[in-house]
Design a protein around this motif. Structure first.
Motif, mmCIF file in Angstrom:
data_model
loop_
_atom_site.group_PDB
_atom_site.id
_atom_site.type_symbol
_atom_site.label_atom_id
_atom_site.label_comp_id
_atom_site.label_asym_id
_atom_site.label_seq_id
_atom_site.Cartn_x
_atom_site.Cartn_y
_atom_site.Cartn_z
ATOM 1 N N LEU A 83 36.800 26.835 17.653
ATOM 2 C CA LEU A 83 38.197 27.189 17.402
ATOM 3 C C LEU A 83 38.627 26.841 15.983
ATOM 4 C CD1 LEU A 83 40.952 28.174 18.447
ATOM 5 C CD2 LEU A 83 41.378 25.846 19.260
ATOM 6 N N ALA A 84 38.204 25.669 15.488
ATOM 7 C CA ALA A 84 38.711 25.184 14.210
ATOM 8 C C ALA A 84 38.156 25.972 13.026
ATOM 9 C CB ALA A 84 38.372 23.701 14.047
ATOM 10 N N VAL A 85 36.877 26.369 13.075
ATOM 11 C CA VAL A 85 36.270 27.045 11.924
ATOM 12 C C VAL A 85 36.923 28.408 11.664
ATOM 13 C CG1 VAL A 85 34.140 28.065 11.034
ATOM 14 C CG2 VAL A 85 34.090 25.799 12.076
ATOM 15 N N PRO A 86 37.010 29.310 12.639
ATOM 16 C CA PRO A 86 37.692 30.594 12.342
ATOM 17 C C PRO A 86 39.147 30.403 11.951
ATOM 18 C CG PRO A 86 36.443 30.735 14.397
ATOM 19 C CD PRO A 86 36.484 29.286 14.012
ATOM 20 N N LEU A 87 39.844 29.507 12.655
ATOM 21 C CA LEU A 87 41.261 29.314 12.355
ATOM 22 C C LEU A 87 41.461 28.731 10.965
ATOM 23 C CD1 LEU A 87 44.092 29.571 13.505
ATOM 24 C CD2 LEU A 87 43.852 27.296 14.505
ATOM 25 N N GLY A 88 40.652 27.741 10.598
ATOM 26 C CA GLY A 88 40.806 27.128 9.288
ATOM 27 C C GLY A 88 40.412 28.056 8.156
ATOM 28 N N VAL A 89 39.285 28.752 8.291
ATOM 29 C CA VAL A 89 38.820 29.653 7.225
ATOM 30 C C VAL A 89 39.754 30.843 7.078
ATOM 31 C CG1 VAL A 89 36.941 31.152 6.494
ATOM 32 C CG2 VAL A 89 36.427 28.913 7.464
ATOM 33 N N LEU A 90 40.164 31.445 8.184
ATOM 34 C CA LEU A 90 41.049 32.606 8.102
ATOM 35 C C LEU A 90 42.419 32.227 7.563
ATOM 36 C CD1 LEU A 90 40.136 34.525 11.381
ATOM 37 C CD2 LEU A 90 39.426 35.022 9.033
ATOM 38 N N THR A 91 42.898 31.025 7.890
ATOM 39 C CA THR A 91 44.162 30.565 7.305
ATOM 40 C C THR A 91 44.030 30.414 5.800
ATOM 41 O OG1 THR A 91 44.724 29.389 9.351
ATOM 42 C CG2 THR A 91 45.903 28.748 7.356
ATOM 43 N N ALA A 92 42.903 29.873 5.352
ATOM 44 C CA ALA A 92 42.672 29.736 3.911
ATOM 45 C C ALA A 92 42.596 31.098 3.233
ATOM 46 C CB ALA A 92 41.384 28.944 3.668
ATOM 47 N N VAL A 93 41.923 32.064 3.869
ATOM 48 C CA VAL A 93 41.844 33.413 3.307
ATOM 49 C C VAL A 93 43.227 34.033 3.214
ATOM 50 C CG1 VAL A 93 40.991 35.754 3.730
ATOM 51 C CG2 VAL A 93 39.469 33.796 4.055
ATOM 52 N N TYR A 94 44.027 33.847 4.246
ATOM 53 C CA TYR A 94 45.384 34.408 4.227
ATOM 54 C C TYR A 94 46.227 33.798 3.116
ATOM 55 C CZ TYR A 94 50.212 35.274 5.573
ATOM 56 O OH TYR A 94 51.531 35.625 5.561
ATOM 57 N N LEU A 95 46.183 32.468 3.004
ATOM 58 C CA LEU A 95 46.988 31.802 1.988
ATOM 59 C C LEU A 95 46.535 32.157 0.578
ATOM 60 C CD1 LEU A 95 47.333 28.234 3.565
ATOM 61 C CD2 LEU A 95 49.068 30.020 3.456
ATOM 62 N N THR A 96 45.250 32.401 0.398
ATOM 63 C CA THR A 96 44.709 32.644 -0.938
ATOM 64 C C THR A 96 44.807 34.111 -1.351
ATOM 65 O OG1 THR A 96 43.132 30.856 -0.550
ATOM 66 C CG2 THR A 96 42.703 32.299 -2.421
ATOM 67 N N GLU A 97 44.476 35.011 -0.431
ATOM 68 C CA GLU A 97 44.301 36.412 -0.799
ATOM 69 C C GLU A 97 45.413 37.341 -0.328
ATOM 70 O OE1 GLU A 97 41.718 37.247 -2.712
ATOM 71 O OE2 GLU A 97 41.073 35.142 -2.681
ATOM 72 N N ILE A 98 46.159 36.957 0.682
ATOM 73 C CA ILE A 98 47.088 37.899 1.302
ATOM 74 C C ILE A 98 48.535 37.455 1.184
ATOM 75 C CG2 ILE A 98 47.710 39.037 3.484
ATOM 76 C CD1 ILE A 98 44.770 38.764 4.313
ATOM 77 N N ALA A 99 48.798 36.195 1.464
ATOM 78 C CA ALA A 99 50.174 35.730 1.585
ATOM 79 C C ALA A 99 50.940 35.855 0.276
ATOM 80 C CB ALA A 99 50.198 34.273 2.052
ATOM 81 N N HIS A 100 52.216 36.244 0.380
ATOM 82 C CA HIS A 100 53.122 36.238 -0.772
ATOM 83 C C HIS A 100 53.344 34.787 -1.208
ATOM 84 C CE1 HIS A 100 56.949 36.555 -2.976
ATOM 85 N NE2 HIS A 100 56.568 37.808 -3.224
ATOM 86 N N PRO A 101 53.475 34.536 -2.513
ATOM 87 C CA PRO A 101 53.669 33.158 -2.966
ATOM 88 C C PRO A 101 54.790 32.419 -2.247
ATOM 89 C CG PRO A 101 53.254 34.581 -4.836
ATOM 90 C CD PRO A 101 53.362 35.474 -3.638
ATOM 91 N N GLY A 102 55.865 33.126 -1.922
ATOM 92 C CA GLY A 102 56.959 32.482 -1.197
ATOM 93 C C GLY A 102 56.556 32.078 0.207
ATOM 94 N N VAL A 103 55.795 32.947 0.871
ATOM 95 C CA VAL A 103 55.309 32.618 2.216
ATOM 96 C C VAL A 103 54.319 31.457 2.148
ATOM 97 C CG1 VAL A 103 54.070 33.513 4.217
ATOM 98 C CG2 VAL A 103 55.674 34.987 2.983
ATOM 99 N N ARG A 104 53.481 31.483 1.139
ATOM 100 C CA ARG A 104 52.499 30.403 1.000
ATOM 101 C C ARG A 104 53.189 29.062 0.787
ATOM 102 N NH1 ARG A 104 49.920 27.473 -2.821
ATOM 103 N NH2 ARG A 104 47.744 26.907 -2.348
ATOM 104 N N ARG A 105 54.274 29.035 0.023
ATOM 105 C CA ARG A 105 54.988 27.781 -0.206
ATOM 106 C C ARG A 105 55.593 27.231 1.080
ATOM 107 N NH1 ARG A 105 56.445 30.243 -5.230
ATOM 108 N NH2 ARG A 105 58.322 31.128 -4.282
ATOM 109 N N ILE A 106 55.802 28.100 2.070
ATOM 110 C CA ILE A 106 56.345 27.644 3.347
ATOM 111 C C ILE A 106 55.239 27.179 4.283
ATOM 112 C CG2 ILE A 106 57.605 28.371 5.421
ATOM 113 C CD1 ILE A 106 59.161 30.326 3.644
ATOM 114 N N ILE A 107 54.149 27.951 4.352
ATOM 115 C CA ILE A 107 53.083 27.653 5.312
ATOM 116 C C ILE A 107 52.241 26.470 4.870
ATOM 117 C CG2 ILE A 107 51.005 28.573 6.405
ATOM 118 C CD1 ILE A 107 52.249 31.313 6.334
ATOM 119 N N LYS A 108 51.931 26.391 3.588
ATOM 120 C CA LYS A 108 51.032 25.350 3.088
ATOM 121 C C LYS A 108 51.490 23.943 3.445
ATOM 122 C CE LYS A 108 47.629 23.676 0.615
ATOM 123 N NZ LYS A 108 46.241 23.700 1.110
ATOM 124 N N PRO A 109 52.782 23.591 3.290
ATOM 125 C CA PRO A 109 53.202 22.231 3.670
ATOM 126 C C PRO A 109 53.010 21.927 5.158
ATOM 127 C CG PRO A 109 54.823 23.237 2.226
ATOM 128 C CD PRO A 109 53.857 24.312 2.602
#
Length: 296
Positions: A83-109
């Motif tokens: 569970l942790a590997v897909p969730l962690g890697v895909l979250t990192a991919v989303y934050l790095t490659e897809i998410a808008h900077p404003g969304v990333r500033r909310i999710i990352k914390p």
């Protein structure tokens, strides 16, 4: 110039001393661990210790077979990683490659806040929230079981895997992305076929670090795994991983007795497993190391 040279040498010696103190502390811990654990094998077979299926330290003579504990530790690490590997890697991919900077500033914390939660708090939530749910809706004999421990450990490992994977993805040279897009690839194709392969070294390291944390976690498995020293046959069976046994029994083990040395021997096994994970992470990092754009 002489004063500047003296300052540089002083800083050099201070940094060297700090680095050496870390190594000395680690060496001291390892030496003490082996000094207290190895005496068990003077009168108890290592084969019976590793592959024996009975853990009854209060018997006379004591039975110190840790195979059920070892299987429980590996099982909870495996299922939490699923569970942790897909969730962690895909979250990192989303934050790095897809998410808008404003969304990333909310999710990352929030991801970082999950890493800051004490393990005892997550264990408490597993006991009072997740355990009754599993017992009621999955008709389990007890809610404190392998599935409960795996779910809680997965959420503990996600922040580590996500953060390290995110750093690896950010380190991919920007010109790789631009070259892929210039050749007509879509954003998703660039991410899957260019960015992730280039960051595979760091992602593999993140996975190994997350698994190392899962196999060495104590408080969560002590609270939600069930505490039964048996070999699990399903996800709903209670288990007792090795760290839980050490934490639960060390206070009642006679000092320098067989039980005491057996618990330190379990610590040696945990140390070797964690060392193996770290060495594997280093091997993956070295094998898939990306040096600029030349290795693609």
């Amino acid at each position: 110039m002489r004063s500047r040279d003296l300052k540089e040498k002083l800083v050099h010696y201070i940094l060297t001393g700090m680095a050496a103190s870390s190594l000395l502390a680690l060496a001291g811990i390892v030496i003490f661990l082996f000094m207290e654990g190895l005496p068990l094998f003077a009168h108890y077979s290592p084969i019976n210790f590793l592959f024996g299926d009975l853990w009854y330290p209060t018997e006379d003579p004591g039975l110190f077979g840790i195979f059920p504990l070892l299987v429980a530790s590996l099982a909870v690490t495996f299922f939490s990683s699923l569970l942790a590997v897909p969730l962690g890697v895909l979250t990192a991919v989303y934050l790095t490659e897809i998410a808008h900077p404003g969304v990333r500033r909310i999710i990352k914390p929030f991801v970082e806040l999950l890493a800051a939660l004490p393990s005892v708090v997550l264990g408490f939530l597993g006991m009072v929230v997740l355990a009754p749910f599993l017992q009621d809706y999955l008709d389990a004999a007890t809610g404190l079981n392998l599935l409960n421990a795996s779910l809680v450990l997965a959420f503990m490992s996600v922040p580590t895997i996500c953060s390290v994977s995110e750093d690896a993805l950010y380190s991919v040279p920007r010109d790789l992305r631009e070259a892929s897009l210039a050749l007509g690839a879509t954003r998703w194709q660039t991410t899957v076929r260019v960015v992730i392969p280039a960051a595979l070294s760091g992602i593999g390291t993140a996975v190994m670090l997350g698994m190392s944390r899962a196999i060495g976690e104590t408080m969560v498995v002590l609270m939600v795994a069930g505490g039964a020293a048996i070999i699990p046959t399903s996800l709903l069976d209670p288990i007792r991983p090795m760290p839980a046994s050490i934490a639960a029994e060390m206070a009642e083990a006679p000092f320098r007795g067989e039980h005491y040395h057996a618990l330190f021997a379990i610590g040696i096994v945990l140390f070797l497993l964690t060392l193996a994970f770290n060495m594997l992470a280093g091997h993956i990092a070295e094998k898939h190391r990306q040096a600029g754009t030349s290795s693609l």
